[in-house]
Design a protein around this motif. Structure first.
Motif, mmCIF file in Angstrom:
data_model
loop_
_atom_site.group_PDB
_atom_site.id
_atom_site.type_symbol
_atom_site.label_atom_id
_atom_site.label_comp_id
_atom_site.label_asym_id
_atom_site.label_seq_id
_atom_site.Cartn_x
_atom_site.Cartn_y
_atom_site.Cartn_z
ATOM 1 N N GLN A 224 0.809 -1.211 0.000
ATOM 2 C CA GLN A 224 0.000 0.000 0.000
ATOM 3 C C GLN A 224 0.846 1.267 0.000
ATOM 4 O OE1 GLN A 224 -2.667 -0.383 3.303
ATOM 5 N NE2 GLN A 224 -3.709 -2.181 2.467
ATOM 6 N N SER A 225 2.142 1.118 0.245
ATOM 7 C CA SER A 225 3.033 2.268 0.178
ATOM 8 C C SER A 225 4.415 1.787 -0.240
ATOM 9 C CB SER A 225 3.112 2.979 1.546
ATOM 10 O OG SER A 225 3.603 2.092 2.533
ATOM 11 N N ALA A 226 5.233 2.716 -0.704
ATOM 12 C CA ALA A 226 6.590 2.369 -1.125
ATOM 13 C C ALA A 226 7.443 2.051 0.105
ATOM 14 C CB ALA A 226 7.212 3.514 -1.910
ATOM 15 N N ARG A 227 8.449 1.216 -0.094
ATOM 16 C CA ARG A 227 9.351 0.850 1.003
ATOM 17 C C ARG A 227 10.787 0.881 0.507
ATOM 18 N NH1 ARG A 227 9.603 -1.745 5.874
ATOM 19 N NH2 ARG A 227 11.454 -3.029 6.249
ATOM 20 N N THR A 228 11.666 1.507 1.276
ATOM 21 C CA THR A 228 13.089 1.541 0.944
ATOM 22 C C THR A 228 13.745 0.252 1.407
ATOM 23 O OG1 THR A 228 13.127 3.943 1.217
ATOM 24 C CG2 THR A 228 15.252 2.793 1.269
ATOM 25 N N GLY A 229 14.500 -0.389 0.527
ATOM 26 C CA GLY A 229 15.165 -1.644 0.874
ATOM 27 C C GLY A 229 16.352 -1.430 1.801
ATOM 28 N N LEU A 230 16.813 -2.530 2.376
ATOM 29 C CA LEU A 230 17.882 -2.445 3.368
ATOM 30 C C LEU A 230 19.203 -1.999 2.758
ATOM 31 C CD1 LEU A 230 17.183 -5.602 5.575
ATOM 32 C CD2 LEU A 230 16.366 -3.264 5.854
ATOM 33 N N PHE A 231 19.443 -2.316 1.483
ATOM 34 C CA PHE A 231 20.672 -1.859 0.846
ATOM 35 C C PHE A 231 20.738 -0.334 0.863
ATOM 36 C CE2 PHE A 231 21.160 -6.125 -0.932
ATOM 37 C CZ PHE A 231 22.535 -6.269 -0.951
ATOM 38 N N VAL A 232 19.613 0.290 0.591
ATOM 39 C CA VAL A 232 19.580 1.758 0.558
ATOM 40 C C VAL A 232 19.516 2.312 1.982
ATOM 41 C CG1 VAL A 232 18.317 3.773 -0.275
ATOM 42 C CG2 VAL A 232 18.528 1.745 -1.722
ATOM 43 N N GLN A 233 18.802 1.633 2.881
ATOM 44 C CA GLN A 233 18.754 2.082 4.276
ATOM 45 C C GLN A 233 20.141 2.100 4.904
ATOM 46 O OE1 GLN A 233 15.848 0.165 6.847
ATOM 47 N NE2 GLN A 233 14.451 -0.161 5.127
ATOM 48 N N ALA A 234 20.990 1.174 4.476
ATOM 49 C CA ALA A 234 22.342 1.076 5.050
ATOM 50 C C ALA A 234 23.342 1.937 4.296
ATOM 51 C CB ALA A 234 22.797 -0.379 5.039
ATOM 52 N N ASP A 235 22.884 2.762 3.390
ATOM 53 C CA ASP A 235 23.798 3.553 2.551
ATOM 54 C C ASP A 235 24.822 4.312 3.413
ATOM 55 O OD1 ASP A 235 24.522 4.519 -0.105
ATOM 56 O OD2 ASP A 235 23.859 6.472 0.632
ATOM 57 N N GLY A 236 26.083 4.152 3.062
ATOM 58 C CA GLY A 236 27.161 4.788 3.809
ATOM 59 C C GLY A 236 27.663 3.966 4.983
ATOM 60 N N GLY A 237 26.891 2.938 5.358
ATOM 61 C CA GLY A 237 27.242 2.128 6.522
ATOM 62 C C GLY A 237 27.525 0.687 6.163
ATOM 63 N N THR A 238 27.036 -0.219 7.028
ATOM 64 C CA THR A 238 27.305 -1.650 6.879
ATOM 65 C C THR A 238 25.993 -2.412 6.805
ATOM 66 O OG1 THR A 238 29.352 -1.448 8.164
ATOM 67 C CG2 THR A 238 28.433 -3.654 7.923
ATOM 68 N N LEU A 239 25.904 -3.337 5.843
ATOM 69 C CA LEU A 239 24.757 -4.236 5.749
ATOM 70 C C LEU A 239 25.225 -5.635 6.135
ATOM 71 C CD1 LEU A 239 21.824 -4.880 4.997
ATOM 72 C CD2 LEU A 239 22.583 -5.234 2.631
ATOM 73 N N PHE A 240 24.559 -6.208 7.139
ATOM 74 C CA PHE A 240 24.928 -7.531 7.630
ATOM 75 C C PHE A 240 23.865 -8.540 7.231
ATOM 76 C CE2 PHE A 240 24.769 -10.539 11.398
ATOM 77 C CZ PHE A 240 25.793 -11.345 10.933
ATOM 78 N N LEU A 241 24.251 -9.512 6.407
ATOM 79 C CA LEU A 241 23.358 -10.578 5.968
ATOM 80 C C LEU A 241 23.658 -11.819 6.788
ATOM 81 C CD1 LEU A 241 23.507 -10.191 2.065
ATOM 82 C CD2 LEU A 241 21.947 -9.091 3.688
ATOM 83 N N ASP A 242 22.873 -12.055 7.825
ATOM 84 C CA ASP A 242 23.062 -13.232 8.657
ATOM 85 C C ASP A 242 22.385 -14.431 7.997
ATOM 86 O OD1 ASP A 242 23.909 -14.751 10.752
ATOM 87 O OD2 ASP A 242 22.454 -13.975 12.203
ATOM 88 N N GLU A 243 22.947 -15.622 8.227
ATOM 89 C CA GLU A 243 22.434 -16.860 7.620
ATOM 90 C C GLU A 243 22.315 -16.715 6.107
ATOM 91 O OE1 GLU A 243 22.400 -19.385 9.354
ATOM 92 O OE2 GLU A 243 22.242 -18.670 11.409
ATOM 93 N N VAL A 244 23.364 -16.184 5.491
ATOM 94 C CA VAL A 244 23.330 -15.919 4.053
ATOM 95 C C VAL A 244 23.211 -17.212 3.253
ATOM 96 C CG1 VAL A 244 25.839 -15.986 3.690
ATOM 97 C CG2 VAL A 244 24.418 -14.479 2.269
ATOM 98 N N GLY A 245 23.619 -18.329 3.831
ATOM 99 C CA GLY A 245 23.501 -19.604 3.139
ATOM 100 C C GLY A 245 22.075 -20.050 2.931
ATOM 101 N N GLU A 246 21.114 -19.387 3.599
ATOM 102 C CA GLU A 246 19.697 -19.751 3.462
ATOM 103 C C GLU A 246 18.974 -18.931 2.399
ATOM 104 O OE1 GLU A 246 18.820 -22.366 5.166
ATOM 105 O OE2 GLU A 246 20.800 -22.369 6.100
#
Length: 456
Positions: A224-246
């Protein structure tokens, strides 16, 4: 565990026998004839244990116990007496004795008691030392440990923290992978920017794609509304993908493209959005095996595994168990408003003996429970969960009395390989590393016995 023993015995023959017997067993004894001499010497020199007769002219053994408990409470006292009554034993313990043994003295029994007393003192001193270390390091870093394996991990973290290279953190569940990722972030030049984390195993593929890349209004039912993804939310910082094997296979190409192009396309959008993040991923899975079995893309694996930080299991970290325990004791005592200051030596011994299949997370839960239940200022064995109180190290090779029950070296190797595979959840990569062989050698050993490798 040999140590320095101060013997206090007024009978010359008994004193000589004890001194000679303990020397043969590896101890370093110093024998004196009176409690007064022992008090003066213990004030000047350090001993691991005092072994004293009970009935002596002048100051007796009980009075010596009381004085040592007052002046040198760090030194355990073992009392020897010919009067093995319950009242005498209770009196010795009340006077501060660590243990009690009766005459005639059985040397094997005495050695057993003295080894326990020496170990008791060593554990007490180690707990005290680690509390001091913890006080010095309080607030300096989230990761905690002094073991050689952790020192290697710290060194690698410090080397890679300031660069933007992608890091893959591997290790068993509960070893502290997210704490490591946060440490990388706080020690990096991106520390003032966002740290954004997501557990890739916690949501289905469509929702995970939306979380990572975002979506526009109306992209799918319920959007019902637009959502900013985590890649963009973390812009300038660090994105941590836990359990990336899943991450589902269908989503892996999109993730790979985002990492290569440094752009994401939100669901339902025709436009790409640039991002600037440092990517840190973590898994407790054998990704090499997943690649071989076509469950994980090889090109994505190499994109993620630029630098690998492998966290050791808690069972291989030695006295880090006590250092972490002290941190958790202080944390939960403060939270619950309880005065709990540390571990009893007996409780410390049980924690060191236990295998910790759940690693640091299991230890943390154990200490939280113990702090909540204890009624003392130190955690005792009785405060620990039953599985830890009753744990005993499994024998690799059981003792057998019948020669016909003994097995060949080949059979011993087969059993050990299976024991290691079971302990690491079937991961052939980790099993091979523990066994000190490469994966191909491990496969050959299993195939030679016409056995299929356990499924990971």
């Amino acid at each position: 565990m040999p140590g320095r023993i101060l013997i206090v015995e007024d009978e010359r023959e008994m004193r000589a026998m004890l001194e000679k017997g303990l020397t043969r067993r590896g101890f370093t004894p110093r024998a004196l004839a009176s409690a007064d001499e022992a008090l003066a010497l213990s004030a000047r020199e350090d001993f691991d244990t005092v072994l004293t007769d009970l009935q002596m002219p002048g100051l007796n053994g009980l009075e010596l116990c009381e004085r040592i408990a007052l002046n040198r409470p760090d030194i355990p006292v073992v009392v020897v007496t010919a009067f093995g009554s319950l009242e005498t034993a209770v009196g010795a313990m009340r006077a501060g004795a660590y243990d009690f043994i009766t005459k005639p003295v059985d040397l094997d029994a005495l050695v057993f008691v003295l080894e326990r007393a020496v170990q008791h003192r060593a554990l007490r001193e180690e707990v005290r030392r680690l509390r001091h270390v913890l006080g010095q390091e309080a607030g300096t870093r989230e990761l905690l440990g002094k073991s050689p394996v952790m020192a290697q991990a710290y060194a690698l973290i410090e080397r890679v923290a300031e660069v933007d290279t992608t890091v893959l953190i591997t290790g068993e569940s509960g070893t502290g992978k997210e704490v490591t990722a946060r440490t990388l972030h706080t020690q990096s030049r991106r520390r003032d920017k966002p740290f954004v984390a997501i557990n890739c195993a916690a949501m289905p593929e469509p929702l995970l794609e939306s979380e990572l890349f975002g979506h526009v209004k109306g992209a799918f039912t319920g959007a019902q509304s637009a959502r900013t993804g985590l890649f963009v939310q973390a812009d300038g910082g660090t994105l941590f993908l836990d359990e990336v094997g899943e991450i589902p296979v269908g989503l892996q190409p999109k993730l790979l493209r985002a990492l290569q192009e440094r752009k994401v396309r939100p669901l339902g959008s025709n436009e790409e959005v640039d991002f600037d993040v440092r990517l840190v991923a973590a898994t407790n899975r054998d990704l090499e095996l997943a690649v071989e079995e076509n469950r994980f893309r090889e090109d994505l694996y190499y994109r993620l595994n630029v630098i690998n930080i492998e966290l050791p299991p808690l069972r291989s970290r030695g006295n880090d168990v006590l250092l972490l325990s002290q941190r958790f004791i202080e944390q939960y005592a403060s939270r619950n408003g309880k005065r709990v200051v540390g571990l009893s030596p007996a409780a410390a011994q049980r924690l060191l003996l236990y295998g910790w299949p759940g690693n640091v997370r299991e230890l943390q839960n154990c200490i939280e429970r113990a702090v909540a239940l204890t009624t003392f200022e130190q955690l005792t064995v009785e405060d620990l969960p039953e599985r830890i109180r009753n744990y005993s190290s499994p024998r690799l090779i059981p003792e057998v009395a019948d020669v016909s029950e003994m097995v060949t070296l080949e059979e011993v190797e087969r059993r050990y390989i299976h024991r290691v595979l079971e302990a690491v959840g079937g991961s052939r990569t980790l099993a091979a590393r523990i066994l000190g062989v490469d994966r191909k050698t491990l496969y050959r050993k299993l195939e030679r016995r016409e056995e299929a490798p356990p499924k990971a």
